[in-house]
Scaffold this motif. Structure first.
Motif, PDB file in Angstrom:
ATOM      1  N   THR A  98       0.815  -1.223   0.000  1.00  0.00           N
ATOM      2  CA  THR A  98       0.000   0.000   0.000  1.00  0.00           C
ATOM      3  C   THR A  98       0.843   1.265   0.000  1.00  0.00           C
ATOM      4  N   HIS A  99       2.144   1.155   0.212  1.00  0.00           N
ATOM      5  CA  HIS A  99       3.054   2.312   0.312  1.00  0.00           C
ATOM      6  C   HIS A  99       2.641   3.266   1.418  1.00  0.00           C
ATOM      7  N   GLN A 100       1.741   2.814   2.315  1.00  0.00           N
ATOM      8  CA  GLN A 100       1.221   3.665   3.400  1.00  0.00           C
ATOM      9  C   GLN A 100       0.548   4.908   2.822  1.00  0.00           C
ATOM     10  N   ASN A 101      -0.200   4.695   1.723  1.00  0.00           N
ATOM     11  CA  ASN A 101      -0.777   5.807   0.980  1.00  0.00           C
ATOM     12  C   ASN A 101      -2.216   5.486   0.602  1.00  0.00           C
ATOM     13  N   SER A 102      -3.132   6.379   0.935  1.00  0.00           N
ATOM     14  CA  SER A 102      -4.550   6.143   0.675  1.00  0.00           C
ATOM     15  C   SER A 102      -4.840   6.047  -0.820  1.00  0.00           C
ATOM     16  N   SER A 103      -4.196   6.870  -1.620  1.00  0.00           N
ATOM     17  CA  SER A 103      -4.417   6.842  -3.061  1.00  0.00           C
ATOM     18  C   SER A 103      -3.991   5.506  -3.660  1.00  0.00           C
ATOM     19  N   GLU A 104      -2.897   4.959  -3.127  1.00  0.00           N
ATOM     20  CA  GLU A 104      -2.416   3.666  -3.622  1.00  0.00           C
ATOM     21  C   GLU A 104      -3.403   2.558  -3.273  1.00  0.00           C
ATOM     22  N   VAL A 105      -4.003   2.632  -2.088  1.00  0.00           N
ATOM     23  CA  VAL A 105      -5.017   1.649  -1.694  1.00  0.00           C
ATOM     24  C   VAL A 105      -6.197   1.695  -2.658  1.00  0.00           C
ATOM     25  N   ALA A 106      -6.678   2.897  -2.944  1.00  0.00           N
ATOM     26  CA  ALA A 106      -7.790   3.047  -3.876  1.00  0.00           C
ATOM     27  C   ALA A 106      -7.414   2.531  -5.266  1.00  0.00           C
ATOM     28  N   ASN A 107      -6.196   2.799  -5.685  1.00  0.00           N
ATOM     29  CA  ASN A 107      -5.721   2.355  -6.996  1.00  0.00           C
ATOM     30  C   ASN A 107      -5.663   0.827  -7.074  1.00  0.00           C
ATOM     31  N   ILE A 108      -5.195   0.190  -6.004  1.00  0.00           N
ATOM     32  CA  ILE A 108      -5.127  -1.276  -5.980  1.00  0.00           C
ATOM     33  C   ILE A 108      -6.516  -1.877  -6.156  1.00  0.00           C
ATOM     34  N   ILE A 109      -7.487  -1.347  -5.436  1.00  0.00           N
ATOM     35  CA  ILE A 109      -8.848  -1.888  -5.512  1.00  0.00           C
ATOM     36  C   ILE A 109      -9.476  -1.609  -6.875  1.00  0.00           C
ATOM     37  N   ASN A 110      -9.178  -0.444  -7.447  1.00  0.00           N
ATOM     38  CA  ASN A 110      -9.769  -0.083  -8.743  1.00  0.00           C
ATOM     39  C   ASN A 110      -9.192  -0.893  -9.901  1.00  0.00           C
ATOM     40  N   THR A 111      -7.946  -1.326  -9.775  1.00  0.00           N
ATOM     41  CA  THR A 111      -7.261  -1.969 -10.910  1.00  0.00           C
ATOM     42  C   THR A 111      -7.117  -3.477 -10.754  1.00  0.00           C
ATOM     43  N   HIS A 112      -7.639  -4.065  -9.689  1.00  0.00           N
ATOM     44  CA  HIS A 112      -7.575  -5.517  -9.502  1.00  0.00           C
ATOM     45  C   HIS A 112      -8.971  -6.062  -9.234  1.00  0.00           C
ATOM     46  N   ASN A 113      -9.137  -7.339  -9.515  1.00  0.00           N
ATOM     47  CA  ASN A 113     -10.442  -7.984  -9.369  1.00  0.00           C
ATOM     48  C   ASN A 113     -10.625  -8.478  -7.929  1.00  0.00           C
ATOM     49  N   PHE A 114     -11.554  -7.858  -7.204  1.00  0.00           N
ATOM     50  CA  PHE A 114     -11.835  -8.236  -5.823  1.00  0.00           C
ATOM     51  C   PHE A 114     -13.166  -8.986  -5.695  1.00  0.00           C
ATOM     52  N   ASN A 115     -13.770  -9.353  -6.822  1.00  0.00           N
ATOM     53  CA  ASN A 115     -15.124  -9.894  -6.785  1.00  0.00           C
ATOM     54  C   ASN A 115     -15.249 -11.162  -5.946  1.00  0.00           C
ATOM     55  N   ASN A 116     -14.238 -12.020  -5.978  1.00  0.00           N
ATOM     56  CA  ASN A 116     -14.320 -13.295  -5.264  1.00  0.00           C
ATOM     57  C   ASN A 116     -13.561 -13.299  -3.937  1.00  0.00           C
ATOM     58  N   VAL A 117     -13.106 -12.137  -3.506  1.00  0.00           N
ATOM     59  CA  VAL A 117     -12.321 -12.055  -2.269  1.00  0.00           C
ATOM     60  C   VAL A 117     -13.222 -12.309  -1.055  1.00  0.00           C
ATOM     61  N   ASP A 118     -12.756 -13.177  -0.166  1.00  0.00           N
ATOM     62  CA  ASP A 118     -13.509 -13.476   1.064  1.00  0.00           C
ATOM     63  C   ASP A 118     -13.239 -12.443   2.151  1.00  0.00           C
ATOM     64  N   VAL A 119     -11.966 -12.079   2.322  1.00  0.00           N
ATOM     65  CA  VAL A 119     -11.590 -11.153   3.392  1.00  0.00           C
ATOM     66  C   VAL A 119     -10.344 -10.388   2.969  1.00  0.00           C
ATOM     67  N   VAL A 120     -10.283  -9.104   3.361  1.00  0.00           N
ATOM     68  CA  VAL A 120      -9.070  -8.298   3.213  1.00  0.00           C
ATOM     69  C   VAL A 120      -8.493  -8.063   4.609  1.00  0.00           C
ATOM     70  N   ILE A 121      -7.223  -8.409   4.802  1.00  0.00           N
ATOM     71  CA  ILE A 121      -6.523  -8.113   6.054  1.00  0.00           C
ATOM     72  C   ILE A 121      -5.644  -6.897   5.818  1.00  0.00           C
ATOM     73  N   GLY A 122      -5.803  -5.858   6.615  1.00  0.00           N
ATOM     74  CA  GLY A 122      -5.074  -4.624   6.425  1.00  0.00           C
ATOM     75  C   GLY A 122      -6.004  -3.584   5.819  1.00  0.00           C
ATOM     76  N   PRO A 123      -5.471  -2.491   5.345  1.00  0.00           N
ATOM     77  CA  PRO A 123      -4.106  -2.011   5.544  1.00  0.00           C
ATOM     78  C   PRO A 123      -3.793  -1.765   7.019  1.00  0.00           C
ATOM     79  N   LEU A 124      -2.562  -1.377   7.287  1.00  0.00           N
ATOM     80  CA  LEU A 124      -2.070  -1.358   8.660  1.00  0.00           C
ATOM     81  C   LEU A 124      -2.627  -0.207   9.488  1.00  0.00           C
ATOM     82  N   ILE A 125      -2.672   1.008   8.921  1.00  0.00           N
ATOM     83  CA  ILE A 125      -3.024   2.197   9.694  1.00  0.00           C
ATOM     84  C   ILE A 125      -4.486   2.577   9.459  1.00  0.00           C
ATOM     85  N   GLN A 126      -4.974   3.490  10.288  1.00  0.00           N
ATOM     86  CA  GLN A 126      -6.394   3.824  10.292  1.00  0.00           C
ATOM     87  C   GLN A 126      -6.875   4.405   8.965  1.00  0.00           C
TER      88      GLN A 126
END
Length: 654
Positions: A365-393
């Protein structure tokens, strides 16, 4: 024709009284009380209770109260208003000296600082001093006609929606009308921004979709209307009203399109007596029921797990591992992430030995909110059961908000900060507020037969007030110049009785002097030391662990104390894999991940596991029991009460 005549008659009948008493909604803000709201509107508290009888049981943030703002029931406006000055109490100041200094009575000071009715002023405490000022000339607005007050909203976003007119019938409510037209109460209010209180005969704007079941008003005493609050879920509502999620779906066909804030539901009249949303962090009887999910495995579908942590791989120069080693040494968050990750991998191996296969996707995540949003927007999360993380609030909240509409659980592993509520957000680490609440419950339930003494400095006045309310017979010691002397305590001790001393301070000098004094007095008295917050002051090198051990120190904790004998097998496996012993972050990664995988393997989903197995789970150092959080989502309320013995071993308190 006859129906039109009845409507006109009702309109004539209700227009006149509408101007005799006007009302408005007040949305409760953080820190407000019924008393402060009554002062703001220049009315009595009883006026608020009259129109909001449930307010006698307490009010919540964002709750809407009906406020009478004009008419014969209101008191006439006074020619003065009240301003307040915040005053920090200094040494030797008294209520009498403050009343003289500010030219107000002692009763007036107490009126706006109600804690002073039951306790004395505390040095360092901040109180409010009422100061009169002349009221500004009131700006009177011309009364609007009922047609103006009910005209449609001029918000262009709302005007584009198809609407129709609805004439309010006797006894109709916003809840009933919103439900009838498949709207939320907020949407109804947006269409009619000037309508605060419905009156029969009013003409308002509504949507065009009418539900097949048109319960304008419920006459069945078994049910009533309930407006869904922000971040509530079907699971939390089923717990609140003591019915299954399927039953809620049958009672409310509109739920087929999903649950949303403001939706009006038909629910049982009586709520589950064991569910209290105002104190969701209260003691839960399910915490006495420990469950082992390794014997409940039934779902052998491969688990789709996503791990999002700040590894900061962007700082690695091309073909240069030395650079990354420097990053690891210099950045604590990277070291924590790698340790936690190593524990996750150990949990996956353990789960595999139990027949649970996992497909793990790891993202930096690079400890960056924009990077988190980018990861979710550019990868397929449709079949994901659970996300662990990110680390900070902040990054966790971004992930939860992006995945909320897909109801994918997002588990924050380490943060103890209160988070913004999302219905899919799970906070696995109890907050400091929750730890304090659990410790207060423990002290209250074991206080009988004890001589209770509370040592608290000025900064700890809030918990001091909580303790005084729960323990009315407790005695108090106030530190002087951040020092606690023996003679301040000895006169309060009782020979032949267990003396429980509760120490509340984050000041090293206060903690050091108090523990030293108590250690000396423990030669002649039975003394147990407790705190609701084991902060860094208790960890200081100045504080003697031998003193704490002699005082049988009790405190709340998220984790059990590290025990080599209990974790021997895990340590050996970890050393064989990584060449070093695991730290607490590695153990946390293992415990949290194994719990999630076992829950997924023993139920259809993480949410389903809570219904099937209401007890708590426990592993090497952590235990888990998730309940609906008052701010939305879920929080782990499983907390340890630990005791330091004289031989410096740490055990669960009895």
């Amino acid at each position: 024709m006859r129906y039109l005549f009845v409507i006109c008659f009702l309109l004539q009948f209700y227009v006149a009284p509408a101007f005799a008493q006007a009302y408005k909604y007040h949305t409760v803000k953080k820190g407000e009380t019924v008393f402060s709201i009554s002062q703001a509107y220049n009315i009595d508290e009883e006026d608020i209770y009259k129109y909001n009888p449930d307010a006698r049981n307490g009010i919540e943030i964002n709750e809407k109260l009906v406020i009478p703002i004009s008419g014969s029931e209101n008191k006439p406006a006074q020619n003065v208003n009240i301003d307040f000055k915040e005053h920090v109490v200094q040494r030797k100041e008294t209520l009498y000296s403050l009343s003289k200094q500010y030219n107000v009575s002692i009763d007036e000071i107490k009126k706006y600082n109600k804690q002073l009715y039951s306790k004395e002023l505390q040095t360092g405490e901040t109180i409010r001093i009422p100061i009169e000022r002349k009221a500004e000339a009131a700006q009177t607005k011309p009364k609007e006609s009922i047609l103006n007050r009910n005209k449609p909203s001029e918000n262009p976003a709302i005007q584009t929606k198809k609407t129709r007119e609805h004439i309010v019938l006797p006894k109709e409510t916003k809840y009933g009308i919103a439900r009838k037209y498949g709207m939320t109460v907020s949407e109804l209010e947006d269409l009619n921004p000037n309508v605060e209180v419905l009156q029969p005969g009013m003409m308002i704007r509504v949507g065009t979709d009418v539900l097949k079941d048109e319960p304008v008003i419920i006459t069945d005493e078994r049910f009533h209307f309930y407006e869904v609050k922000p971040q509530e879920t079907l699971f939390s509502l089923s717990q609140r009203f003591g019915v299954s999620q399927d039953s809620l779906m049958k009672l409310n066909p509109g739920l087929v399109d999903g649950l949303k804030s403001g939706m009006v539901l038909k629910v049982p009249e009586k709520e589950n007596p064991d569910y209290d949303p105002a104190s969701a962090i209260s003691y839960n009887p399910n915490l006495e029921n420990k469950i082992d999910l390794s014997g409940e495995i039934s779902n052998f579908k491969t688990k789709q797990l996503v791990l999002m942590l700040p590894f900061h791989t962007e700082k690695v120069e091309e073909d240069s591992l030395a650079t990354y080693k420097d990053v690891i040494l210099n950045e604590r968050v990277v070291r924590i992430s790698l340790d936690f990750y190593s524990g996750v991998l150990m949990a996956l191996n353990k789960a595999k030995s139990l027949g649970i296969n996992t497909d793990l996707q790891v993202y930096d995540t690079h400890q960056n909110s924009s990077e988190v949003a980018n990861i979710i927007n550019t990868h397929n999360f449709n079949n994901v059961d659970v996300v662990i993380g990110p680390l900070i609030q902040t990054t966790t909240e971004i992930a939860a908000s992006k995945l909320e509409n897909r109801n994918i659980p997002v588990i924050n592993p380490l943060s103890n900060s209160s988070m913004n509520g999302y219905r899919n957000l799970f906070q696995s680490r109890p907050t400091d507020e929750l730890l304090r609440k659990v410790m207060l419950d423990y002290i209250s339930s074991h206080a009988e037969g004890k001589n209770i003494i509370i040592i608290a400095d000025g900064k700890s006045y809030q918990v001091k007030n909580q303790l005084s309310q729960r323990l009315p017979s407790a005695k108090f010691v106030n530190p002087t110049d951040n020092f606690v002397a023996d003679n301040k305590i000895v006169n309060l001790l009782q020979p032949g009785l267990p003396n429980w001393v509760i120490l509340e301070s984050d000041n090293i000098n206060v903690v050091s002097s108090a523990t030293s004094a108590l250690n000396r007095l423990a030669r002649d008295y039975d003394i147990t030391l407790l705190t609701t917050n084991k902060n860094s002051a208790f960890e200081s090198d100045i504080i003697s662990n031998n003193h704490l051990g002699k005082l049988k120190f009790h405190y709340p904790s998220v984790d059990r104390e590290y025990d080599n004998t209990r974790t021997e097998d895990f340590i050996n496996d970890y050393v064989a894999k990584y060449g070093i012993e695991p730290n607490r972050f590695a153990l946390r990664g293992y415990d949290l991940t194994l719990d999630i995988l076992l829950r997924l393997a023993s139920a259809d989903s993480l949410y389903d596991s809570f219904e099937r197995y209401p007890g708590y789970t426990e592993y090497y150092e952590s235990k888990f029991h998730y309940i609906p959080n008052t701010t939305g989502g879920f929080i782990n309320d499983a907390v340890y009460i630990l005791e330091l013995d004289e031989d410096l071993t740490i055990n669960d308190a009895k």
